[in-house]
Design a protein around this motif. Structure first.
Motif, PDB file in Angstrom:
ATOM      1  N   SER A 161     -13.018 -31.510  44.777  1.00 39.40           N
ATOM      2  CA  SER A 161     -13.342 -30.512  43.911  1.00 39.40           C
ATOM      3  C   SER A 161     -12.134 -29.562  44.059  1.00 39.40           C
ATOM      4  N   PRO A 162     -11.818 -28.738  43.312  1.00 37.31           N
ATOM      5  CA  PRO A 162     -10.926 -27.509  43.356  1.00 37.31           C
ATOM      6  C   PRO A 162     -11.277 -26.570  44.665  1.00 37.31           C
ATOM      7  N   GLU A 163     -12.534 -26.423  44.593  1.00 40.73           N
ATOM      8  CA  GLU A 163     -13.254 -25.761  45.808  1.00 40.73           C
ATOM      9  C   GLU A 163     -12.757 -26.191  47.115  1.00 40.73           C
ATOM     10  N   GLU A 164     -12.951 -27.565  47.084  1.00 42.24           N
ATOM     11  CA  GLU A 164     -12.849 -28.300  48.354  1.00 42.24           C
ATOM     12  C   GLU A 164     -11.353 -28.329  48.598  1.00 42.24           C
ATOM     13  N   GLU A 165     -10.455 -28.536  47.547  1.00 39.98           N
ATOM     14  CA  GLU A 165      -9.221 -28.293  48.087  1.00 39.98           C
ATOM     15  C   GLU A 165      -8.635 -27.151  48.540  1.00 39.98           C
ATOM     16  N   ALA A 166      -9.292 -26.060  48.133  1.00 39.79           N
ATOM     17  CA  ALA A 166      -8.995 -24.590  48.365  1.00 39.79           C
ATOM     18  C   ALA A 166      -9.429 -24.352  49.881  1.00 39.79           C
ATOM     19  N   PHE A 167     -10.484 -25.218  50.412  1.00 40.07           N
ATOM     20  CA  PHE A 167     -11.045 -24.876  51.532  1.00 40.07           C
ATOM     21  C   PHE A 167     -10.282 -25.685  52.556  1.00 40.07           C
ATOM     22  N   ARG A 168      -9.750 -26.803  52.197  1.00 37.44           N
ATOM     23  CA  ARG A 168      -8.885 -27.690  53.055  1.00 37.44           C
ATOM     24  C   ARG A 168      -7.430 -26.848  53.223  1.00 37.44           C
ATOM     25  N   GLN A 169      -6.942 -26.127  52.144  1.00 35.13           N
ATOM     26  CA  GLN A 169      -5.522 -25.477  52.143  1.00 35.13           C
ATOM     27  C   GLN A 169      -5.858 -24.408  53.256  1.00 35.13           C
ATOM     28  N   GLU A 170      -7.332 -23.766  53.044  1.00 36.44           N
ATOM     29  CA  GLU A 170      -7.278 -22.524  53.876  1.00 36.44           C
ATOM     30  C   GLU A 170      -7.299 -22.972  55.527  1.00 36.44           C
ATOM     31  N   VAL A 171      -7.999 -24.155  55.741  1.00 36.54           N
ATOM     32  CA  VAL A 171      -8.193 -24.587  57.104  1.00 36.54           C
ATOM     33  C   VAL A 171      -6.642 -25.058  57.652  1.00 36.54           C
ATOM     34  N   ARG A 172      -5.837 -25.761  56.793  1.00 36.69           N
ATOM     35  CA  ARG A 172      -4.554 -26.320  57.191  1.00 36.69           C
ATOM     36  C   ARG A 172      -3.649 -24.975  57.067  1.00 36.69           C
ATOM     37  N   ASP A 173      -3.800 -24.184  56.610  1.00 38.13           N
ATOM     38  CA  ASP A 173      -2.932 -22.831  56.756  1.00 38.13           C
ATOM     39  C   ASP A 173      -3.144 -22.357  58.160  1.00 38.13           C
ATOM     40  N   TRP A 174      -4.495 -22.071  58.498  1.00 45.21           N
ATOM     41  CA  TRP A 174      -5.026 -21.449  59.604  1.00 45.21           C
ATOM     42  C   TRP A 174      -4.540 -22.481  60.831  1.00 45.21           C
ATOM     43  N   LEU A 175      -4.633 -23.603  60.914  1.00 44.11           N
ATOM     44  CA  LEU A 175      -4.324 -24.588  61.761  1.00 44.11           C
ATOM     45  C   LEU A 175      -2.843 -24.613  62.020  1.00 44.11           C
ATOM     46  N   THR A 176      -1.962 -24.439  60.946  1.00 43.42           N
ATOM     47  CA  THR A 176      -0.599 -24.578  61.136  1.00 43.42           C
ATOM     48  C   THR A 176      -0.211 -22.943  61.790  1.00 43.42           C
ATOM     49  N   ARG A 226     -10.107 -24.146  77.221  1.00 42.23           N
ATOM     50  CA  ARG A 226     -11.298 -23.097  76.929  1.00 42.23           C
ATOM     51  C   ARG A 226     -10.799 -22.004  76.381  1.00 42.23           C
ATOM     52  N   ALA A 227      -9.387 -21.566  76.583  1.00 41.65           N
ATOM     53  CA  ALA A 227      -8.988 -20.461  75.535  1.00 41.65           C
ATOM     54  C   ALA A 227      -8.953 -20.618  74.167  1.00 41.65           C
ATOM     55  N   TRP A 228      -8.458 -21.954  73.733  1.00 43.25           N
ATOM     56  CA  TRP A 228      -8.310 -22.532  72.464  1.00 43.25           C
ATOM     57  C   TRP A 228      -9.799 -22.605  71.806  1.00 43.25           C
ATOM     58  N   GLN A 229     -10.763 -22.874  72.609  1.00 41.24           N
ATOM     59  CA  GLN A 229     -12.180 -22.918  71.878  1.00 41.24           C
ATOM     60  C   GLN A 229     -12.611 -21.473  71.667  1.00 41.24           C
ATOM     61  N   ARG A 230     -12.161 -20.440  72.313  1.00 42.56           N
ATOM     62  CA  ARG A 230     -12.497 -19.222  72.183  1.00 42.56           C
ATOM     63  C   ARG A 230     -11.685 -18.672  70.794  1.00 42.56           C
ATOM     64  N   THR A 231     -10.577 -19.026  70.818  1.00 44.24           N
ATOM     65  CA  THR A 231      -9.727 -18.749  69.453  1.00 44.24           C
ATOM     66  C   THR A 231     -10.314 -19.380  68.221  1.00 44.24           C
ATOM     67  N   LEU A 232     -10.753 -20.752  68.276  1.00 45.16           N
ATOM     68  CA  LEU A 232     -11.413 -21.264  67.241  1.00 45.16           C
ATOM     69  C   LEU A 232     -12.721 -20.315  66.749  1.00 45.16           C
ATOM     70  N   GLY A 233     -13.490 -19.918  67.886  1.00 42.02           N
ATOM     71  CA  GLY A 233     -14.829 -19.176  67.656  1.00 42.02           C
ATOM     72  C   GLY A 233     -14.443 -18.083  66.966  1.00 42.02           C
ATOM     73  N   GLU A 234     -13.510 -17.310  67.310  1.00 45.13           N
ATOM     74  CA  GLU A 234     -13.289 -16.075  66.880  1.00 45.13           C
ATOM     75  C   GLU A 234     -12.803 -16.184  65.336  1.00 45.13           C
ATOM     76  N   ALA A 235     -11.966 -17.098  64.978  1.00 51.88           N
ATOM     77  CA  ALA A 235     -11.541 -17.424  63.676  1.00 51.88           C
ATOM     78  C   ALA A 235     -12.781 -18.098  62.812  1.00 51.88           C
ATOM     79  N   GLY A 236     -13.897 -18.326  63.402  1.00 52.02           N
ATOM     80  CA  GLY A 236     -14.981 -18.985  62.490  1.00 52.02           C
ATOM     81  C   GLY A 236     -14.820 -20.395  62.282  1.00 52.02           C
ATOM     82  N   TYR A 237     -13.969 -21.023  63.101  1.00 50.95           N
ATOM     83  CA  TYR A 237     -13.847 -22.349  62.903  1.00 50.95           C
ATOM     84  C   TYR A 237     -14.483 -23.257  64.040  1.00 50.95           C
ATOM     85  N   LEU A 238     -15.410 -22.881  64.846  1.00 55.60           N
ATOM     86  CA  LEU A 238     -15.941 -23.693  65.690  1.00 55.60           C
ATOM     87  C   LEU A 238     -17.619 -23.783  65.314  1.00 55.60           C
TER      88      LEU A 238
END
Lengths: 334, 391
Positions: free
Chosen positions: B6-21, B47-59
């Protein structure tokens, strides 16, 4: 994201399953197998009445107006019963060929059952030519339509009595239909890809029958005082049959879906499906014989009917080797 | 069938992709094959990467928000995992905590256990290990012998666990212990949490075929843990553990498909760049057939996974295809790395990425249920064949 069949498709699936379980017993298959021409006219007439010949054909051409996924659903169920007759040659080869060639006047008589047809790529091996009233002929770069009086059909003994191959001598010039491109594999999806996808769907049904039949047998058959299904050597073969069957199902339906939607990877998806299903079906029906032991090697047991259908189907849409190579060539990530 | 998002799902995908990039580190120690890099440097990096993910709400996207997780729907988790694999992001360091003990505590834990442990799993302040396999209990896990006895208000644990991932770095371990030696073997087991920093717990690293020591043995000699560290009911640990195994076997199947599809592209590139009989390996028709077969199979891993996910995404029970994933991908992985070695010839015999993958792949058909156990599961639970030589 939903890979499941939708409600219409599930309704069609259960209707096809019910109809074929009633109409296509082993006796029906065997009677066609042993008949002079491999035909099953009563069954064919009923399939015509159900509209199955034109499932994926536009309503403007007299079809039902569904698409390749729905036709795949029916092909799978036909495979499960090893259904005989010229449905495959007519509905899965000739109809998509004629539709893609824009020969709409020739489609109607195939949908209403007044004519049956097949496609000739190699005149030495033509699927169910003995049952055809018309022929789409790939003659170099050109496709032609020939009536039965323009060819001589010489039946040859065929491994599968319900899907026979004959030699055809072409006598007439026939009617030119245009470029034969749609009937030859290319880099983009063509009618020939649809044919391959339908054949894969039929193989899925064949594998499901072999799996169900084998699972039942190893539960019932006892050796060393136990059902043989307790033995891991047997269990693990059954597990591999399951993986082959389910993966083939994913492959065949994805290909049909990609073709239906005209997705950019449709040709690739077809070769992915064919490369996998052709080998998987051979393995699954072979293991079905193996796990049945001696009875699986008899004429009396139905396993050979399915094994022979697979043996024929394996070489019809190009070999698995060919499709592996084509998949590699069309790999979207290359 | 409708394989669109769905468009909402695609938007979420883009948001995740942008953040990961923008955020996936490119300068870390090599290796997303988490189990085969045992260096302190790699550990601290992840460990540092996990904390970065956590701070961004992606953990911990699959945990409810009330416990600090992402509270994401299944479809969002699927999309996130796909993008995560596509970005080749390193695994967070506390995977066993995030994926196994965390969800188990959320399902079966007491309020005290949840507030004591969940936060530190997310921050990676406490690293978790899994105490399941023993020298004499692997595939036959229920045959485990490590004993826990309730003495006063403490469990006293004696026994040995093995193949314990991250053991050299572990702070806490969830241990399956026999608490009723007289009960039938699947009963009489309890799921107990135990602090690894105590005199009764000794860790010995095990050197693997890759030469590294990412896992180890854990010896318990009168190790002690409070009675409140029991998860679920006494002697009900098998059921608790099975929930955990479901998390381990079920999660992230589309991410796995993406990861191996990417490996396939690398494998093809290897064939295109490796000299072979006066040309390149890709020109060899036998190599091409093997590449073609692997390509076909890895595409179908994806479609199998989409099929397996579909009922779950729509609130229906999983179909038979959902039990095939682990068997299918692990055996593909072994074959793919074998082809890489064949393409490389003698060049493959020196330290390198493909050699590490080739050796490492040998673990994949063993851990979390061997291929043989996976086939037993398919035969018995999916096909309904009678249970074999086990009870």
């Amino acid at each position: 994201m939903d890979f499941r069949l939708n409600e219409d498709q599930r309704t069609l699936q259960s209707a096809a399953r019910d109809f074929l379980s009633k109409e296509v017993s082993s006796t029906v298959v065997r009677s066609a197998f042993d008949s002079p021409d491999g035909d099953s006219p009563e069954l064919y007439k009923k399939m015509v009445e159900l509209g199955w010949l034109g499932l994926a054909v536009d309503e403007s051409l007299g079809g039902v107006g569904y698409g390749p996924v729905e036709q795949a659903v029916v092909c799978e169920q036909l495979g499960y019963r090893c259904a005989p007759g010229p449905f495959f040659s007519t509905a899965c080869l000739a109809v998509p060929a004629l539709v893609s060639l824009g020969a709409s006047d020739l489609v109607g008589p195939l949908l209403d059952g007044s004519k049956r047809a097949t496609v000739i790529w190699d005149p030495e091996s033509v699927v169910d030519a003995q049952l055809a009233d018309g022929f789409v002929v790939v003659d170099g770069a050109v496709a032609r339509w020939l009536d039965a009086n323009e060819v001589d059909v010489t039946p040859r003994g065929s491994v599968d009595g319900t899907r026979r191959l004959s030699s055809v001598t072409i006598k007439g010039k026939g009617r030119e239909l245009g470029s034969s491109e749609q009937l030859q594999y290319g880099d983009e999806a063509r009618a020939v890809d649809l044919m391959a996808a339908y054949l894969c769907a039929e193989l899925v049904g064949i594998m499901q029958w072999a799996l169900d039949t084998t699972v039942q047998y190893v539960k019932d058959r006892e050796a060393f005082g136990r059902p043989i299904g307790v033995f891991q050597a047997v269990q693990h073969k059954c597990a591999d049959m399951l993986v082959h069957t389910e993966t083939s199902r994913s492959a065949a339906y994805y290909a049909a879906y990609a073709l239906a939607k005209g997705l950019p990877d449709a040709a690739y998806a077809t070769s992915v499906a064919a490369a996998y299903c052709l080998d998987a079906a051979h393995s699954v029906t072979g293991e079905c014989i193996q796990l049945h032991g001696g009875i699986g090697f008899t004429w009396e047991h139905d396993a050979h009917l399915y094994f022979k259908r697979v043996t024929t189907n394996r070489v019809l849409p190009g070999s698995a080797d060919y499709h592996r190579e084509r998949a590699l060539r069309l790999d979207p990530a290359r | 069938m409708d394989l669109t998002w769905s468009p909402e799902e695609e938007a979420f995908r883009q948001e995740v992709r942008d953040w990961l990039t923008a955020n996936v580190p490119t300068d870390g120690p090599a290796g997303d094959v988490e189990e085969f890099d045992d260096s302190e440097e790699s550990f601290e990096f992840r460990r540092a990467w996990q904390r970065t993910l956590g701070e961004a709400g992606y953990l911990a996207m699959h945990w409810p928000t009330e416990y600090g997780g992402g509270g994401r729907t299944l479809v969002e988790q699927v999309i996130f995992n796909e993008e995560y694999a596509r970005a080749k992001a390193p695994a967070p360091v506390n995977g066993l905590g995030l994926n196994l003990v965390g969800p188990t505590l959320i399902t079966h834990g007491t309020d005290e256990q949840k507030s004591r442990f969940l936060k530190n799993i997310l921050t990676a302040d406490e690293i978790w290990c899994q105490g399941y396999s023993e020298p004499n209990a692997g595939s036959d896990l229920a045959g485990l012998q490590t004993k826990a006895e309730l003495v006063g208000d403490e469990f006293v644990i004696n026994g040995q666990k093995i193949w314990t991932t991250l053991a050299p770095f572990g702070d806490w371990i969830f241990v399956l212990c026999r608490t009723d030696p007289d009960a039938p073997k699947h009963q009489g087991i309890s799921y107990i949490l135990c602090d690894m920093h105590q005199p009764g717990v000794e860790v010995r690293p095990i050197r693997q075929i890759t030469g590294t020591t990412g896992f180890g043995e854990v010896f318990f000699t009168n190790a002690r843990t409070p009675a409140s560290m029991l998860v679920g009911s006494l002697n009900d640990g098998w059921r608790v553990a099975m929930t955990t195994l479901m998390f381990e076997r079920g999660g992230n199947i589309l991410g796995t498909a993406v990861r191996y599809r990417s490996m396939m592209t690398d494998l093809r590139a290897l064939a295109e760049s490796t000299k072979h009989n006066g040309g390149y390996a890709i020109d060899d028709p036998v190599i091409r057939q093997r590449l073609g077969q692997l390509l076909v199979e890895v595409e179908l891993l994806r479609h199998n996974s989409e099929r397996a996910m579909s009922p779950l995404l729509h609130g229906e029970p999983p179909g038979p295809e959902s039990s095939m994933g682990k068997l299918y991908w692990s055996e593909w992985y072994v074959r793919a790395t074998e082809l890489a070695m064949d393409i490389l010839g003698t060049a493959g015999l020196h330290p390198g990425v493909w050699l590490t993958e080739y050796l490492g792949a040998r673990a994949s058909t063993i851990y979390t249920g061997t291929s043989e156990i996976q086939r037993n599961i398919l035969a018995e639970r999916v096909l309904g064949l009678p249970r074999g030589g086990r009870n």
